[in-house]
Write an enzyme that holds these catalytic residues in place. Structure first.
Site, PDB file in Angstrom:
ATOM      1  CG  ASP A 230      40.316  19.033  15.198  1.00 50.92           C
ATOM      2  OD1 ASP A 230      40.801  20.099  14.794  1.00 50.92           O
ATOM      3  OD2 ASP A 230      41.000  18.125  15.722  1.00 50.92           O
TER       4      ASP A 230
HETATM    5  C1  GLC Z   1      44.208  18.546  16.858  1.00 52.20           C
HETATM    6  C2  GLC Z   1      44.244  19.184  15.500  1.00 52.20           C
HETATM    7  C3  GLC Z   1      44.001  18.219  14.377  1.00 52.20           C
HETATM    8  C4  GLC Z   1      44.580  16.880  14.747  1.00 52.20           C
HETATM    9  C5  GLC Z   1      43.773  16.341  15.897  1.00 52.20           C
HETATM   10  C6  GLC Z   1      44.395  15.036  16.443  1.00 52.20           C
HETATM   11  O1  GLC Z   1      43.583  19.382  17.783  1.00 52.20           O
HETATM   12  O2  GLC Z   1      43.403  20.327  15.302  1.00 52.20           O
HETATM   13  O3  GLC Z   1      44.611  18.745  13.205  1.00 52.20           O
HETATM   14  O4  GLC Z   1      44.528  15.991  13.642  1.00 52.20           O
HETATM   15  O5  GLC Z   1      43.620  17.266  16.963  1.00 52.20           O
HETATM   16  O6  GLC Z   1      45.634  15.311  17.003  1.00 52.20           O
END
Ligand code: GLC
Length: 751
Positions: A230
């Site tokens: 993430d």
């Molecule tokens: C965010 C979310 C994730 C997302 C990523 C990119 O913090 O937790 O679901 O795809 O970062 O935006």
């Protein structure tokens, strides 16, 4: 693992390390000299959020217009995998058009508590429903050559301290509740990528959890794709790489690549580990070839916009759940003028806040859509501005309600009440809206309440004051039209609750353990999540999982289950006078289980559309897992055998038909000195002998055995004076493990 092509050998260590870190916020590194393209990645699960501005910023809110489909909490209510697959296909077409190789979804985390701020983005409290719909989404999008990124792996069930909190989940709960949706997606659809979560799992960060990312995901489930972090989830890049985390996002992060190079050169990281991760990166390039250009940012073609808006409308219509319909007051007669009250009818809230937020290609409002079906007068009733003055708005709305034949009242959660990044603290609608509902219901008994919310809201204390309640979730850009279609019977409601609606927050199973303290959250309720808790401990809810009304009625008959329990079938008949769709739900319970199990668990569901008077025979295929629980002693799935209850329900609480099934018990276990007294007692040969021996030794008080049942025999024999009574234990074990004796024991009538 995908065999590293010649390319890997041609890459320098620096190039390999660079490939394992994002090049920008939303793309991977290209190595032009070897023809390795950059890949575009972006959110999200219900629409493509390809930002217009520089790719080096998170850019919430300024993305290129794309179709905003219903977020997962709405889509899940459709209970329709085929529909979700079609939405996935449409998302894949839009992603490719906008230069995206991997769309970051679906989110399949379980709704452990209704307070989770991101529940709008997740499917259900039930693992089977989450897994089936998540798999459909992945299958749809990948059919277009666009990769999915099933997330957030794993046990990311709250937003509070999401980057540091440790989810303390026991093994059985993890296996039976929080992993199955990921397992289903991975084993049935082979997602090109998995996104690891921010949180720790039992103290170990998901981003460097070797058991999670390698032993479980790859070795046990056979995942052959790439694991990405993430955004910002990596703590120690080298530890993450060793654990199985291939790609760190976002970039650019040259220090991350440098760490990898330095670790290899220092001999603390074997270059073969880097090569494996690079091979997975190249495999992703191959799977998404020809790589769409991440720098492209075209508007969607007009015909795609139009077609996908219609699909979004159909998806929204199937996601609406009609909770209550006294009278029945719905569907409304198109000739009846209505008072439309509530700012949400004019300013719809159709998606959640955070990384999944899409710039829609267009937005339908319920006010316009209803105005196209009948005469309408409108009053906002409340303001969506945080400090909006509601007193005069309420008075104006009540006056309109008093003088109108019928009221459709739109209420719900303002955007600030739920979002990625923080959790809710209560389940209530805003106070001004609660007051509005009560005052309008008091002056007009023909009031239909339409809810706009991503996470479940409490329907108290106003529930009985109104004859009809429509749970319209967040329905995407076409939700306004879909609600109008449903209110006036253009489309019959067919949604079902994918999450229970409790009377009170205090009734929820995770209440005392959410969101935890001191950066630790204990999943103390274990497997008893959602309806598994309410039905087992008989806690009443306002509306149960699986509930939903239509405009017709259905009857169930002739439930049959095969002798081995691998198939079950039931007949459903539309007994009303209008067409409709029904969601038959199959639940299994194991009353004789030796571990604490929920009284019933969803093991199958089927949505069928039927004309008035028509019937259909629905068949469910049931795998061994339908009758299993996770056995921590053997770290495996176990069918204990004995009696099972197979039920067909209209919800987890409204069981229509039930039958029982008897399955053979597992083979008699071999015994050793480390077997427990209870194992000897359960054995058809040693059990009676032991009871008799104990009876002699303890003047017939065999209950002593019950007291020591959990003790390993070896330990019991160390008690002074006991060993001699078990002098012949070796003979007993040899007898019990004798192949002939075991065969006889296995064929004795059920113990
Ligand atoms: C965010 C979310 C994730 C997302 C990523 C990119 O913090 O937790 O679901 O795809 O970062 O935006």
């Amino acid at each position: 693992v995908y065999a590293a092509p010649r390319t890997t050998q041609q890459l320098t260590l620096q190039e390999k390390a660079a490939l394992l870190t994002g090049d920008t916020f939303w793309s991977t590194v290209a190595v032009e000299r070897l023809g390795i393209p950059a890949l575009g990645l972006t959110d999200g699960p219900h629409g493509v959020r390809k930002q217009r501005a520089s790719p080096d910023t998170i850019g919430l809110g300024d993305s290129i217009p794309a179709t905003c489909f219903p977020p997962a909490s709405g889509l899940a209510s459709s209970f329709n995998p085929a529909l979700v697959r079609r939405v996935g296909q449409a998302l894949g077409d839009e992603a490719r058009t906008q230069g995206i190789a991997v769309l970051l979804g679906p989110g399949v985390n379980i709704k452990r508590s209704p307070l989770c701020g991101r529940n709008f983005e997740y499917f259900s409290e039930d693992p089977l429903l989450s897994g089936e719909l998540g798999a459909a989404w992945v299958g749809g999008i990948q059919s277009r050559g666009v990769g999915a990124s099933v997330k957030h792996f794993a046990a990311n069930n709250q937003e509070t301290n999401r980057m540091t909190v440790s989810a303390e989940v026991d093994e059985r709960t993890l296996r039976e509740i929080y992993l199955p949706a990921f397992e289903r997606v991975v084993t049935s659809e082979q997602p090109y990528t998995v996104m690891c979560s921010y949180n720790r799992l039992n103290g170990v960060a998901a981003s460097e959890n070797h058991w999670l990312l390698t032993t479980l995901l790859r070795d046990e489930w056979g995942f052959d794709g790439l694991v990405m972090s993430d955004w910002g989830a990596v703590i120690d890049r080298v530890a993450a790489l060793k654990a199985g985390l291939d790609l760190e996002m976002p970039g650019p992060l040259p220090e991350s690549s440098a760490e990898i190079v330095a670790a290899v050169q220092a001999g603390v990281l074997d270059e073969s580990v880097v090569d494996t991760a690079v091979a997975r990166m190249l495999h992703l390039v191959q799977r998404t070839a020809p790589a769409p250009d991440p720098k492209a940012s075209p508007e969607l073609p007009a015909e795609m916009v139009a077609a996908h808006h219609l699909l979004a409308r159909a998806a929204a219509a199937e996601s609406i759940v009609l909770l209550r319909n006294e009278g029945p007051i719905l569907p409304l007669d198109a000739g009846t003028p209505v008072a439309v009250i509530g700012e949400f009818a004019r300013t719809p809230r159709f998606q959640g806040a955070g990384s999944s937020q899409v710039s829609p290609t267009m937005v339908d409002t319920a006010l316009c859509a209803i105005s196209g079906l009948t005469r309408v007068e409108f009053a906002p009733g409340y303001s969506l501005e945080p400090k909006g003055d509601s007193a005069h708005l309420i008075a104006e709305a009540v006056e309109l309600a008093r003088t109108s034949a019928t009221v459709v009242l739109f209420v719900g959660l303002p955007p600030i009440d739920e979002s990625e990044g923080y959790d809710r603290s209560h389940l209530d609608l805003p106070a001004a809206q609660l007051s509005l509902i009560e005052q309008i219901a008091a002056v007009n008994p023909r009031t239909v309440v339409v809810l706009t919310n991503g996470g479940v809201v409490s329907l108290e204390p106003w529930h009985d004051s109104v004859p009809a309640i429509v749970e319209a979730w967040l329905l995407g850009q076409a939700g306004g039209s879909a609600v109008a279609d449903m209110l006036f019977g253009v489309v019959a409601p067919s949604g079902r609750l994918a999450e229970s609606i409790p009377y009170r927050l205090q009734d929820t199973p995770s209440y005392v353990n959410f969101p935890g303290e001191n950066d630790v959250v204990r999943y103390g309720e274990g497997v008893f999540v959602g309806y598994r808790y309410y039905e087992t401990v008989d806690v009443a809810v306002r509306y149960p999982f699986g509930h939903g009304l239509g405009y017709t009625t259905f009857a169930y008959s002739d439930l049959a289950v095969s002798r081995r329990g691998d198939t079950a079938s039931v007949t459903i008949t539309n007994t009303g006078n209008t067409a409709g769709a029904e969601v038959a739900q199959l639940y299994v319970g194991a009353p004789g289980a030796t571990v604490r199990v929920a009284c019933r668990e969803l093991r199958g569901f089927e949505k069928v559309a039927l004309e008035p008077g028509a019937s259909v025979r629905v068949e469910f295929q049931l795998e061994r897992r339908a009758y299993s629980h996770w056995d921590v002693a053997t770290s495996g799935w176990m069918v204990e055998g004995g009696e099972y209850r197979v039920e067909i329900g209209r919800s987890a609480h409204d069981i229509q038909l039930s039958t029982t099934l008897s399955l053979p018990k597992p083979p008699v276990p071999t015994l050793t000195l480390d077997s427990r007294v209870s194992d000897f007692l359960a054995h058809p040969v040693t059990g009676p002998l032991l009871v008799r021996a104990a009876g002699e030794a303890t003047n017939g008080e065999a209950s002593l055995l019950t007291m020591v049942a959990s003790m390993p025999i070896r330990r019991l024999m160390r008690f002074p004076g006991v060993g001699s009574s078990f002098a012949r234990i070796g003979l007993l074990i040899a007898l019990a493990n004798n192949p002939v004796v075991r065969w006889v024991a296995a064929h004795l009538p059920h113990r």
